[in-house]
Design an enzyme around this catalytic site. Structure first.
Site, PDB file in Angstrom:
ATOM      1  CG  ASP A 153     -23.125  31.618 -19.986  1.00 21.26           C
ATOM      2  OD1 ASP A 153     -21.937  31.922 -19.963  1.00 21.26           O
ATOM      3  OD2 ASP A 153     -23.758  30.966 -20.690  1.00 21.26           O
ATOM      4  CD  GLU A 156     -18.971  34.473 -21.790  1.00 22.29           C
ATOM      5  OE1 GLU A 156     -18.016  34.306 -22.445  1.00 22.29           O
ATOM      6  OE2 GLU A 156     -20.207  33.952 -21.847  1.00 22.29           O
TER       7      GLU A 156
END
Length: 641
Positions: free
Chosen positions: A307, A349
């Protein structure tokens, strides 16, 4: 009694103790037919550390940990098996202040709002996924179909009273559902222990502790085991960039800024109210890289979606200044993980333009396997939210992604971030009336699966939800009582079947040789046509997408080769909720030059529709289906008569 070795301390301080979870935390130790529970913690700036728990009435006066050789590592061994007991560390800072801290390396935690760690052994689970693990290691994932169903376990489905399903209940309900839809993987929003439900796990306290919201660690092992036995891979969202600042967590663990950057501007993450990990500190690297390997070793996780990579690559408060500590950490992370298991999926990401995210570290890259294509996601949604009559002005949003589609290995994401906080559901992003919304959602999904790149979709899209994601409620399952929602659900299943059985959609997914435009310039009609190719010359598909509500008869399309073509998929079929503007008959090419090709064909173009054409193979071209032999026998019998 087993203690910390000089070699372990050396590796930890060097940043390369990649099984640091075996040293730190609570572990059962057997010695001379006796069982002890050993506790070990890193707190170099503490004046003293005590162990408190429900086994000593939370009084640590006689449970003082001793410091190991001034290394900042504290240890204590308690006689007996303390499995199931609650505990914390009472950390006394140099200024005399006291903090009750959960164990950073705990394997299990108290159900929130409780914050204590729990002594728990991860040993002795009997895995039954040997076939999956062997097969996975033998595959080249770049040339395989990958369709990921992103799930938030707390809101996929709930009990009637609103309580969560357990890991075991999810195994019984989620797995057959995902398998019926046809997805190859599930991706789970972070399951590290976290105090606030609304953070969805992205603001954690227990990186080694799978959240107790849904059960015990071995119950989670069972969920993954069952996924693997049913041919479904499991990817876990993982946030190594920052952590929450709750008192019992990592923040100011020993009174100093231990896990986080010491400088205020680098430490504070104002957007999320979190603290950023000090990625330049060797001990933090040991903690985080060990954590990635931990999920692989103990839980058989197949991949990590990392993330907020932008928040790692760039200093959050320095106006897009590159953070060399962050980029070096990511390189070390990916090299270590993929050396341990080359089949593991490391996914970034990443919303930046950082080059070579998915190139190997030895060739100057960051070493990820895949990067989320955030540019494609933003462009396609912007285009789809544009009114059909205005799409003529937004044509470039659809074509731009193919300018860079093969510079990285991409995942095309339509994730939870796009259907929450006022962004509307995928269906409700579509302009037009009721049926036009459904038609354009089908078209969006069809175009996504035909576009180069692996696929990821957030739960609920397959129901045709009008409401955006509500993390405190289950999905709107009642929608399946209604015809159009049943039809979009069937469409998703059939689309996934088409994707998984069509090699041109995935075999050369990451190579420019797998894609070719037929017509990229038709902005006036907003029609796009292109070819997807497999490894074999004869394996290719023709895709035509119409992004307006205009229906066309006898629309001419340039053909890749002379011959006949059959429409094998059409998003406008009545069984999917469309107008049934389909091509029933075989489409034969004509020697008419069009779209720069010597031959072309005429076909029906559905409104807001996607058509997929496959070349018709003559009998002599078909191999392995047995029909050639049957036909020759029939002919020989006729001749004998």
């Amino acid at each position: 009694m087993k203690t910390v070795t000089d070699y372990e301390m050396h590796l930890f301080h060097e940043g390369t103790l990649y099984e640091s979870y075996s040293l730190f935390g609570a572990h059962l130790i057997k010695e001379k037919n006796k069982i002890y529970t050993r506790f070990c913690v890193w707190a170099p700036n503490a004046e003293s550390v005590r162990l408190v728990g429900n086994f000593n009435d939370w009084n640590g006066e006689r449970f003082q940990l001793h410091r190991v050789n001034h290394e900042g590592i504290w240890i204590i061994c308690i006689k007996g098996d303390l499995q199931g007991h609650l505990y914390k560390y009472e950390v006394i800072a140099q200024d005399g202040s006291k903090r009750l801290k959960a164990d950073p390396y705990a394997f299990f935690s108290e159900v929130r709002p409780g914050t204590a760690s729990i002594v728990y052994s991860l040993d002795d689970y009997q895995w039954n996924d040997h076939k999956w693990m062997k097969t996975k290691a033998e595959k080249t994932i770049l040339a395989e179909p990958v369709a990921i169903y992103e799930v938030h376990l707390g809101s996929w489905r709930r009990h009637e009273d609103g309580s969560y399903l357990s890991y075991k209940e999810l195994a019984a309900e989620l797995i057959p559902y995902v398998k019926e839809l046809g997805f190859t993987h599930i991706e789970l929003l972070p399951l590290i222990e976290h105090p606030l439900d609304e953070s969805w796990g992205y603001q954690g306290t227990g990186y080694y502790s799978v959240t107790s919201r849904y059960g015990e660690p071995k119950d989670f092992m069972c969920l993954i085991d069952q996924c693997h036995q049913h041919g479904i891979g499991v990817i876990l969202d993982w946030a190594p960039g920052h952590f929450c600042k709750d008192e019992h967590g990592l923040f100011r663990f020993d009174g100093s800024y231990l896990y986080e950057y010491e400088t205020l501007g680098d430490r504070e993450n104002a957007i999320w109210g979190t603290a950023n990990f000090d990625l330049g500190k060797n001990e933090v690297q040991s903690f985080l890289i060990s954590n990635a390997l931990f999920w692989m070793k103990y839980y058989h996780i197949d991949g990590l979606r990392v993330d907020a990579v932008a928040n790692i690559l760039f200093w959050p408060n320095r106006h897009e200044t590159e953070n060399p500590l962050g980029s070096q950490f990511l390189k070390s992370l990916n090299q270590t993980v993929l050396a341990y298991d080359p089949s593991f999926l490391m996914m970034a990401e990443d919303s930046t333009e950082w080059p070579q995210v998915t190139s190997p570290v030895e060739y100057g890259g960051l070493g990820f396997c895949y990067k989320w294509n955030m540019g494609w996601m933003n462009d396609i949604l912007s285009y789809m939210e544009t009114s059909p009559e205005s799409r003529v002005m937004a044509h470039g949003k659809m074509t731009f992604s193919l300018m860079y589609a093969f510079m990285e290995s991409f995942v095309l994401p339509l994730s939870h971030d796009e259907v929450v906080h006022g962004k509307k559901s995928l269906l409700n992003k579509m302009p037009g009336d009721y049926r036009e919304k459904f038609a354009q959602l089908r078209l969006l999904l069809g175009y996504m699966f035909a576009h180069p790149g692996k696929k990821l979709l957030f739960m609920g899209f397959e129901l045709g939800q009008f409401d955006e994601w509500k993390d405190k409620e289950e999905l709107d399952w009642n929608l399946l009582d209604y015809e159009m929602h049943q039809k979009i659900n069937k469409y998703v299943k059939d689309l996934l079947k088409l994707y998984r059985r069509s090699k041109p959609f995935y075999e050369l997914d990451h190579l420019s040789e797998g894609f070719e435009w037929i017509d990229v310039h038709n902005h006036q009609q907003s029609i796009f046509s292109f070819v997807r190719k497999g490894k074999k010359e004869e394996d290719y598909l023709v895709i035509i997408c119409n992004f307006t509500g205009q229906k066309y008869h006898d629309y001419r399309v340039g053909a890749p080769k002379e011959g006949s073509y059959r429409e094998i998929f059409n998003s406008d079929r009545d069984e999917f909720g469309g107008t049934n503007s389909i091509n029933k008959k075989v489409l034969k090419t004509e020697a008419i030059e069009f779209h720069g090709r010597s031959h072309s064909l005429r076909m029906e173009i559905p409104p807001f529709g996607l058509s997929v054409l496959r070349p018709v193979k003559h009998r002599k071209e078909r191999k392995g289906n047995g029909k050639e032999k049957v036909r020759s026998h029939v002919i020989s019998r006729r001749e004998r008569k």
